[in-house]
Design a protein around this motif. Structure first.
Motif, PDB file in Angstrom:
ATOM      1  N   THR A 272      16.392   7.939   3.858  1.00 15.57           N
ATOM      2  CA  THR A 272      15.691   6.674   4.050  1.00 15.57           C
ATOM      3  C   THR A 272      14.272   6.763   3.493  1.00 15.57           C
ATOM      4  N   ASP A 273      13.871   5.741   2.747  1.00 14.75           N
ATOM      5  CA  ASP A 273      12.522   5.714   2.202  1.00 14.75           C
ATOM      6  C   ASP A 273      11.495   5.509   3.315  1.00 14.75           C
ATOM      7  N   ILE A 274      10.303   6.079   3.130  1.00 14.76           N
ATOM      8  CA  ILE A 274       9.211   5.914   4.069  1.00 14.76           C
ATOM      9  C   ILE A 274       8.424   4.654   3.711  1.00 14.76           C
ATOM     10  N   GLN A 275       8.000   3.887   4.711  1.00 11.10           N
ATOM     11  CA  GLN A 275       7.330   2.617   4.457  1.00 11.10           C
ATOM     12  C   GLN A 275       6.092   2.792   3.579  1.00 11.10           C
ATOM     13  N   ASP A 276       5.273   3.806   3.873  1.00 15.04           N
ATOM     14  CA  ASP A 276       4.077   4.029   3.053  1.00 15.04           C
ATOM     15  C   ASP A 276       4.456   4.363   1.615  1.00 15.04           C
ATOM     16  N   GLY A 277       5.566   5.080   1.449  1.00 19.71           N
ATOM     17  CA  GLY A 277       6.028   5.401   0.108  1.00 19.71           C
ATOM     18  C   GLY A 277       6.454   4.156  -0.648  1.00 19.71           C
ATOM     19  N   ARG A 278       7.156   3.267   0.023  1.00 15.86           N
ATOM     20  CA  ARG A 278       7.565   2.011  -0.616  1.00 15.86           C
ATOM     21  C   ARG A 278       6.346   1.188  -1.025  1.00 15.86           C
ATOM     22  N   ALA A 279       5.310   1.206  -0.192  1.00 12.19           N
ATOM     23  CA  ALA A 279       4.096   0.439  -0.502  1.00 12.19           C
ATOM     24  C   ALA A 279       3.412   0.993  -1.753  1.00 12.19           C
ATOM     25  N   VAL A 280       3.336   2.325  -1.874  1.00  8.81           N
ATOM     26  CA  VAL A 280       2.739   2.930  -3.065  1.00  8.81           C
ATOM     27  C   VAL A 280       3.583   2.607  -4.295  1.00  8.81           C
ATOM     28  N   ARG A 281       4.904   2.688  -4.152  1.00  9.58           N
ATOM     29  CA  ARG A 281       5.795   2.369  -5.276  1.00  9.58           C
ATOM     30  C   ARG A 281       5.589   0.928  -5.724  1.00  9.58           C
TER      31      ARG A 281
END
Length: 290
Positions: A272-281
């Motif tokens: 599962t992707d991490i929310q902060d990671g999705r935001a940076v992406r």
């Protein structure tokens, strides 16, 4: 963890010079590997004849710390970012990460732990490379049943990224969660920026697939190691060191490396992707791929 980082060095223009004294034990280990396992490396080494090389590989890990750099310095990081940017226009990248399974014979202890998703025994090796096919990080200690995401999560490098000790991103496939410092592709990209992001991501991350292909092309022993898991890990690290030496010297691979995805390294259940990671992406996507 075993860290290898040899930045800022260009291939030799002329004939390869003698191996420096502090690298001779590593070079002799490669000579031993070639004799024992039939390596097809094109590396040409000038080594004094008084070295027998018969006992260098088992002692090789003890040599590694004195030849290791645990993190890229800031000027080096910006150099890496520039090189990756030139490849396919993906910004901020300092390395590409992937795992590869090195087959081994069934061990006598904890045999089931080494059986991977493809039902054969292996060591799951984490590789990080730069834009010049230099392997800057190798984790060769995990049995084949362990997932890529766990290997990265539990390595010291992940902690260093989490503490903000590096400037830039790693690029990984869907075998890793999307993190603020490890960017993965969009699972279902929308037309436009997300598709362009995924295309640039895929083409840039192909560098690690090429590097792994080069490593295996140079050392045919990695097709299957008929030794204990502990010795297999030592041999894998030795091959990585020799690959870096060959790459720095501009040595050609003995055959064309297979740059397609490793068929033994699929990810049917991506983490599962991490929310902060999705935001940076999303920020990278909208700032650079509109």
């Amino acid at each position: 963890m075993r860290l290898l980082n040899l930045p800022g060095i260009r291939p030799w223009a002329g004939p390869p010079p003698p191996v420096p004294a502090h690298l001779e034990p590593i070079a002799v280990s490669g000579f031993t590997l070639a004799q024992t396992f039939g390596s097809h490396s094109t590396l040409r080494l000038k080594i004094s004849s008084h070295h027998s090389g018969n006992h260098c590989v088992p002692h090789l890990p003890a040599l590694l710390p004195s030849h290791s750099i645990c993190s890229p310095q800031i000027p080096i990081a910006y150099s890496l970012i520039s090189l990756f940017l030139l490849l396919q226009g993906f910004p901020g990248v300092i390395g590409c990460i992937d795992g590869t399974h090195i087959p081994i014979i069934a061990p006598s202890v904890n045999e089931g732990d080494y059986v991977n998703r493809k039902s054969f025994h292996s060591i799951n090796v984490q590789i990080i490379c730069d834009a010049a096919n230099i392997i800057t990080n190798v984790e060769a200690k995990w049995p084949g049943s362990v997932h890529d995401s766990r290997i990265f999560r539990e390595c010291t490098l992940s902690t260093k990224f989490g503490h903000g000790e590096f400037t830039g991103y790693l690029l990984g496939d869907r075998g890793y969660p999307c993190l603020p410092y490890l960017l993965t592709p969009y699972p279902d990209p929308e037309p436009g920026p997300q598709q362009r992001y995924n295309l640039a991501h895929c083409r840039t991350r192909a560098r690690v697939e090429m590097t792994i292909g080069m490593l295996k092309a140079r050392f045919q022993c990695l097709q299957r190691l008929r030794v204990t898991p502990e010795r297999a890990c030592d041999i894998i690290v030795a091959c990585v060191i020799l690959h870096n030496i060959a790459t720095i010297r501009g040595e050609h691979c003995p055959s064309e490396p297979n740059i397609s995805s490793d068929p033994n390294h699929e990810h049917p259940d991506p983490p599962t992707d991490i929310q902060d990671g999705r935001a940076v992406r999303d920020t990278v996507c909208h700032n650079h791929f509109l």
